[in-house]
Design a protein around this motif. Structure first.
Motif, PDB file in Angstrom:
ATOM      1  N   GLN A  31      31.639  33.458  40.766  1.00  8.77           N
ATOM      2  CA  GLN A  31      31.579  34.322  39.596  1.00  8.77           C
ATOM      3  C   GLN A  31      30.315  35.190  39.612  1.00  8.77           C
ATOM      4  OE1 GLN A  31      32.609  31.858  36.265  1.00  8.77           O
ATOM      5  NE2 GLN A  31      31.541  33.211  34.875  1.00  8.77           N
ATOM      6  N   ASP A  32      29.170  34.555  39.848  1.00 11.72           N
ATOM      7  CA  ASP A  32      27.902  35.285  39.899  1.00 11.72           C
ATOM      8  C   ASP A  32      27.938  36.352  40.974  1.00 11.72           C
ATOM      9  OD1 ASP A  32      26.985  33.695  37.953  1.00 11.72           O
ATOM     10  OD2 ASP A  32      25.561  32.556  39.189  1.00 11.72           O
ATOM     11  N   LEU A  33      28.343  35.908  42.165  1.00 13.09           N
ATOM     12  CA  LEU A  33      28.309  36.803  43.321  1.00 13.09           C
ATOM     13  C   LEU A  33      29.292  37.964  43.172  1.00 13.09           C
ATOM     14  CD1 LEU A  33      27.189  37.185  46.235  1.00 13.09           C
ATOM     15  CD2 LEU A  33      29.156  35.859  47.022  1.00 13.09           C
ATOM     16  N   PHE A  34      30.519  37.630  42.831  1.00 15.28           N
ATOM     17  CA  PHE A  34      31.556  38.657  42.802  1.00 15.28           C
ATOM     18  C   PHE A  34      31.288  39.685  41.706  1.00 15.28           C
ATOM     19  CE2 PHE A  34      34.879  35.493  44.682  1.00 15.28           C
ATOM     20  CZ  PHE A  34      34.120  35.421  45.837  1.00 15.28           C
ATOM     21  N   SER A  35      30.747  39.230  40.595  1.00 13.56           N
ATOM     22  CA  SER A  35      30.502  40.207  39.527  1.00 13.56           C
ATOM     23  C   SER A  35      29.376  41.164  39.938  1.00 13.56           C
ATOM     24  CB  SER A  35      30.212  39.517  38.197  1.00 13.56           C
ATOM     25  OG  SER A  35      29.153  38.616  38.323  1.00 13.56           O
ATOM     26  N   ARG A  36      28.476  40.668  40.773  1.00 14.26           N
ATOM     27  CA  ARG A  36      27.420  41.560  41.264  1.00 14.26           C
ATOM     28  C   ARG A  36      27.993  42.650  42.175  1.00 14.26           C
ATOM     29  NH1 ARG A  36      23.562  38.260  44.483  1.00 14.26           N
ATOM     30  NH2 ARG A  36      24.281  36.519  43.235  1.00 14.26           N
ATOM     31  N   TYR A  37      29.157  42.366  42.746  1.00 12.26           N
ATOM     32  CA  TYR A  37      29.821  43.355  43.600  1.00 12.26           C
ATOM     33  C   TYR A  37      30.799  44.203  42.794  1.00 12.26           C
ATOM     34  CZ  TYR A  37      28.124  41.453  48.041  1.00 12.26           C
ATOM     35  OH  TYR A  37      27.352  41.055  49.104  1.00 12.26           O
ATOM     36  N   GLY A  38      30.809  44.002  41.493  1.00 16.88           N
ATOM     37  CA  GLY A  38      31.671  44.830  40.658  1.00 16.88           C
ATOM     38  C   GLY A  38      33.082  44.316  40.450  1.00 16.88           C
ATOM     39  N   TYR A  39      33.293  43.041  40.702  1.00 17.43           N
ATOM     40  CA  TYR A  39      34.640  42.480  40.528  1.00 17.43           C
ATOM     41  C   TYR A  39      34.756  41.829  39.158  1.00 17.43           C
ATOM     42  CZ  TYR A  39      35.514  43.599  45.335  1.00 17.43           C
ATOM     43  OH  TYR A  39      35.706  44.298  46.492  1.00 17.43           O
ATOM     44  N   GLU A  40      35.945  41.909  38.590  1.00 14.66           N
ATOM     45  CA  GLU A  40      36.182  41.364  37.256  1.00 14.66           C
ATOM     46  C   GLU A  40      37.231  40.265  37.326  1.00 14.66           C
ATOM     47  OE1 GLU A  40      35.668  44.717  34.057  1.00 14.66           O
ATOM     48  OE2 GLU A  40      37.178  45.340  35.521  1.00 14.66           O
ATOM     49  N   PRO A  41      37.144  39.336  36.385  1.00 14.99           N
ATOM     50  CA  PRO A  41      38.092  38.210  36.431  1.00 14.99           C
ATOM     51  C   PRO A  41      39.497  38.612  35.997  1.00 14.99           C
ATOM     52  CG  PRO A  41      36.706  38.059  34.487  1.00 14.99           C
ATOM     53  CD  PRO A  41      36.165  39.195  35.302  1.00 14.99           C
ATOM     54  N   ILE A  42      40.476  37.916  36.561  1.00 11.41           N
ATOM     55  CA  ILE A  42      41.858  38.074  36.119  1.00 11.41           C
ATOM     56  C   ILE A  42      42.521  36.717  36.257  1.00 11.41           C
ATOM     57  CG2 ILE A  42      42.706  38.690  38.422  1.00 11.41           C
ATOM     58  CD1 ILE A  42      44.779  40.512  37.031  1.00 11.41           C
ATOM     59  N   ALA A  43      43.473  36.437  35.401  1.00  9.95           N
ATOM     60  CA  ALA A  43      44.243  35.200  35.530  1.00  9.95           C
ATOM     61  C   ALA A  43      45.704  35.546  35.318  1.00  9.95           C
ATOM     62  CB  ALA A  43      43.777  34.174  34.506  1.00  9.95           C
ATOM     63  N   THR A  44      46.522  35.106  36.225  1.00 14.04           N
ATOM     64  CA  THR A  44      47.957  35.367  36.109  1.00 14.04           C
ATOM     65  C   THR A  44      48.656  34.025  35.942  1.00 14.04           C
ATOM     66  OG1 THR A  44      48.297  35.218  38.490  1.00 14.04           O
ATOM     67  CG2 THR A  44      47.769  37.394  37.598  1.00 14.04           C
ATOM     68  N   PRO A  45      49.932  34.033  35.553  1.00 13.16           N
ATOM     69  CA  PRO A  45      50.647  32.761  35.363  1.00 13.16           C
ATOM     70  C   PRO A  45      50.698  31.948  36.658  1.00 13.16           C
ATOM     71  CG  PRO A  45      51.852  34.579  34.384  1.00 13.16           C
ATOM     72  CD  PRO A  45      50.751  35.190  35.177  1.00 13.16           C
ATOM     73  N   LEU A  46      50.806  30.632  36.493  1.00 12.99           N
ATOM     74  CA  LEU A  46      50.917  29.776  37.682  1.00 12.99           C
ATOM     75  C   LEU A  46      52.302  29.884  38.297  1.00 12.99           C
ATOM     76  CD1 LEU A  46      48.988  26.494  36.877  1.00 12.99           C
ATOM     77  CD2 LEU A  46      48.161  28.733  37.562  1.00 12.99           C
ATOM     78  N   PHE A  47      53.252  30.439  37.558  1.00 18.64           N
ATOM     79  CA  PHE A  47      54.574  30.648  38.161  1.00 18.64           C
ATOM     80  C   PHE A  47      55.046  32.059  37.891  1.00 18.64           C
ATOM     81  CE2 PHE A  47      55.178  28.465  34.070  1.00 18.64           C
ATOM     82  CZ  PHE A  47      56.007  29.343  33.397  1.00 18.64           C
ATOM     83  N   GLU A  48      55.923  32.512  38.745  1.00 24.71           N
ATOM     84  CA  GLU A  48      56.431  33.878  38.672  1.00 24.71           C
ATOM     85  C   GLU A  48      57.926  33.824  38.969  1.00 24.71           C
ATOM     86  OE1 GLU A  48      54.847  36.902  38.298  1.00 24.71           O
ATOM     87  OE2 GLU A  48      52.758  36.235  38.316  1.00 24.71           O
ATOM     88  N   ALA A  49      58.595  34.925  38.699  1.00 34.98           N
ATOM     89  CA  ALA A  49      59.972  35.051  39.155  1.00 34.98           C
ATOM     90  C   ALA A  49      59.947  34.861  40.671  1.00 34.98           C
ATOM     91  CB  ALA A  49      60.519  36.421  38.795  1.00 34.98           C
ATOM     92  N   THR A  50      60.839  34.065  41.178  1.00 38.23           N
ATOM     93  CA  THR A  50      60.848  33.748  42.596  1.00 38.23           C
ATOM     94  C   THR A  50      60.776  34.994  43.470  1.00 38.23           C
ATOM     95  OG1 THR A  50      62.094  31.734  42.189  1.00 38.23           O
ATOM     96  CG2 THR A  50      62.209  32.635  44.424  1.00 38.23           C
ATOM     97  N   ASP A  51      61.456  36.031  43.017  1.00 38.43           N
ATOM     98  CA  ASP A  51      61.523  37.244  43.817  1.00 38.43           C
ATOM     99  C   ASP A  51      60.159  37.900  44.045  1.00 38.43           C
ATOM    100  OD1 ASP A  51      63.321  38.837  45.276  1.00 38.43           O
ATOM    101  OD2 ASP A  51      62.966  40.470  43.825  1.00 38.43           O
ATOM    102  N   VAL A  52      59.219  37.666  43.142  1.00 38.53           N
ATOM    103  CA  VAL A  52      57.880  38.234  43.316  1.00 38.53           C
ATOM    104  C   VAL A  52      57.292  37.763  44.647  1.00 38.53           C
ATOM    105  CG1 VAL A  52      55.494  38.166  42.468  1.00 38.53           C
ATOM    106  CG2 VAL A  52      57.383  38.532  40.868  1.00 38.53           C
ATOM    107  N   PHE A  53      57.502  36.484  44.930  1.00 35.87           N
ATOM    108  CA  PHE A  53      56.938  35.951  46.166  1.00 35.87           C
ATOM    109  C   PHE A  53      57.796  36.276  47.375  1.00 35.87           C
ATOM    110  CE2 PHE A  53      55.420  32.938  42.817  1.00 35.87           C
ATOM    111  CZ  PHE A  53      54.124  33.419  42.794  1.00 35.87           C
ATOM    112  N   VAL A  54      59.101  36.266  47.185  1.00 33.20           N
ATOM    113  CA  VAL A  54      59.985  36.587  48.305  1.00 33.20           C
ATOM    114  C   VAL A  54      59.702  38.014  48.766  1.00 33.20           C
ATOM    115  CG1 VAL A  54      62.373  36.909  49.028  1.00 33.20           C
ATOM    116  CG2 VAL A  54      61.774  34.994  47.531  1.00 33.20           C
ATOM    117  N   ARG A  55      59.632  38.927  47.815  1.00 31.45           N
ATOM    118  CA  ARG A  55      59.348  40.319  48.142  1.00 31.45           C
ATOM    119  C   ARG A  55      57.921  40.485  48.657  1.00 31.45           C
ATOM    120  NH1 ARG A  55      62.925  44.247  46.584  1.00 31.45           N
ATOM    121  NH2 ARG A  55      61.705  46.027  47.294  1.00 31.45           N
TER     122      ARG A  55
END
Length: 426
Positions: A31-55
RNA sequence: GUGGGUGUAGCUCAGUUGGUUAGAGCGUCGGACUGUGGCUCCGAAGGUCGCGGGUUCGAGCCCCGUCACCCACCCCA
């Protein structure tokens, strides 16, 4: 062993305090390091429509082919526990138009991933990754930035540089890769007799994966196969050369490895992997690459992207193998002990006051003897013990014992916080 | 999915050619020190020997099955 009826599911583990603390440590460093490089946090669901991963990951990959936790929910939708992070993040970036009108997104995340595999050293069914995705930027400086950041992370948590190495390669793009694929495929056909069945099958599905085969014979044969390095189109060659030039200037050491062909279909151009010792039969603690076609693949406007993921478990294994300890803070700086029944309320109040004053304080909740309380205080590393009993109550004071010197002194109740902070403190 | 290894106290492990009450170290709790930790000494609690069959007068040890975990192949973080 106690005959416990329930256990953590195969390939999963409970993160008990010692390990959970190490987890938090890695996450905090990232967190410390990445934010110094200008990156921001994101969190997505632990599951997705299966096709998201297949594609996203690709039909022909092992992940999609046999490692996904896929299930139908009560609405009949096919959902899948995320086996990696990139597809989800790209889906989210498109869904929320984060890269509309030439904007870009620099994101990081941490969390569990799920793959149905046979567990072994450094490989779990639920494993934790920290990942980074930078979407909307095609310049080679970004490739270098992300790679430098990844290497800095491992250095920051303490992986000794001599125990890890960075592998680098270019996978080409839609202009040069198809032709190269054909070349490799025909090379495989030509040497089919000397290759394992799996590799021959790969000639059709994904010939480049044959470079990944660990079979000795296959490796020998594939060592003579045409190299993409020699077949890159001008643009890809220039991009790759620039990435290396920047890394060289930054003093990052890497090994060019033409056989580095990562197992996900979406990679284009730059791919990289960090390997370390001490992971059992595994060796990768982190890896990633550019995926300039993935956003389009999901139906978005043509948008370049780049990312990496690193494994918690494997990083910790590498640290353990290198004898690196994760720093552990003392559980409490001060222990407030009770001598006799009547002091219970005062002990509670003193403890609370210390905590309110920012001091890590602990007290007994099991009716232990004073002796036992001192023992506990010693075990958890308290620097001082505040002792309150009938005598102290009578004089509205407490005994403050310095645990390293054994020196005790009487302190009025009202002055305990101040006294403990200075004497028992740092 | 395939192969190999291991299952004995909370943890790490002993357990002799099958023989009677299954052990050690660490940890926990208590005592020596009736309100004082670390060191030492003493003591206690804690075990369906993974589970189910079988062989035997007798099984933690032998046989069969089964389950779990670990490791490796494959692949990846």
């Amino acid at each position: 062993m106690a005959q416990s009826t329930y256990r953590a599911p195969k390939g999963t583990e409970d993160l008990l305090p010692v390990k959970a603390r190490a987890w938090e440590h890695l996450a905090r460093v990232a967190q410390d390091l990445f934010s110094r490089y200008g990156y921001e946090p994101i969190a997505t669901p632990l599951f997705e429509a299966t096709d998201v991963f297949v594609r996203g990951i690709g039909e022909a990959t092992d992940i999609v082919g046999k490692e996904m936790y896929t299930f139908l929910d009560k609405g009949g939708r096919s959902l899948t526990l995320r086996p990696e992070g990139t597809a989800s993040v790209v889906r989210a970036v498109i869904e929320h138009h984060l890269t509309a009108n030439g904007q870009s997104a620099k994101l990081y995340y941490a969390g569990p991933m799920f793959r149905y595999e046979r567990p072994q050293a450094g490989r779990m069914r639920q494993f934790w990754e920290i990942g980074v995705e930078a979407i909307g930027m095609g310049e080679p400086t970004l490739d270098a930035e992300v790679i430098v950041m990844l290497m800095r992370f491992f250095a920051a948590v303490g992986v000794p540089s001599e125990r890890m190495r960075l592998l680098l390669n270019s996978m080409g793009d839609e202009r040069c890769r198809p032709a190269y694929r054909e070349k490799v495929a025909s090379y495989i056909w030509k040497h089919a007799g000397d290759l394992c069945e799996e590799c021959v099958r790969r000639a059709e599905t994904n010939p480049l994966r044959a470079f990944d085969c660990k079979n000795e014979g296959c490796r020998t044969v594939m060592a003579g196969a045409p190299l993409l390095r020699d077949e890159l189109c001008d643009e890809c060659a220039a991009h790759y050369a620039e990435v290396r030039r920047i890394l060289d200037a930054a003093g990052v050491t890497y090994v060019e490895d033409a056989s580095l062909v990562r197992g996900l279909d979406y990679y284009t151009r730059t791919v990289f992997e960090v390997q370390a010792e001490g992971l059992g039969a595994q060796n990768a603690i982190g890896g990633g690459g550019r995926y300039d076609r993935l956003v389009e693949e999901f139906g978005g406007a043509p948008t370049p992207g780049l990312g990496f993921a690193l494994g918690f478990e494997r990083t910790l294994l590498a640290l353990e193998a290198a004898g690196v300890e994760i720093p552990a803070p003392p559980k409490a700086e001060v222990f407030v002990a009770r001598a006799g029944e009547s002091a219970a309320l005062v002990v509670f109040e003193v403890t609370r006051a210390l905590r309110d004053a920012g001091v890590a304080a602990e007290m007994d909740h099991q009716g232990r003897s004073l002796k036992a309380q001192l023992k506990v205080a010693d075990r958890i590393g308290a620097r001082a013990v505040v002792i309150i009993g009938d005598d102290e109550l009578a004089s509205a004071s407490a005994v403050v014992r310095d645990m390293s010197s054994g020196v005790e002194e009487r302190v009025p109740l009202g002055e305990i916080a101040g006294r403990v902070a200075s004497a028992g403190g740092r």
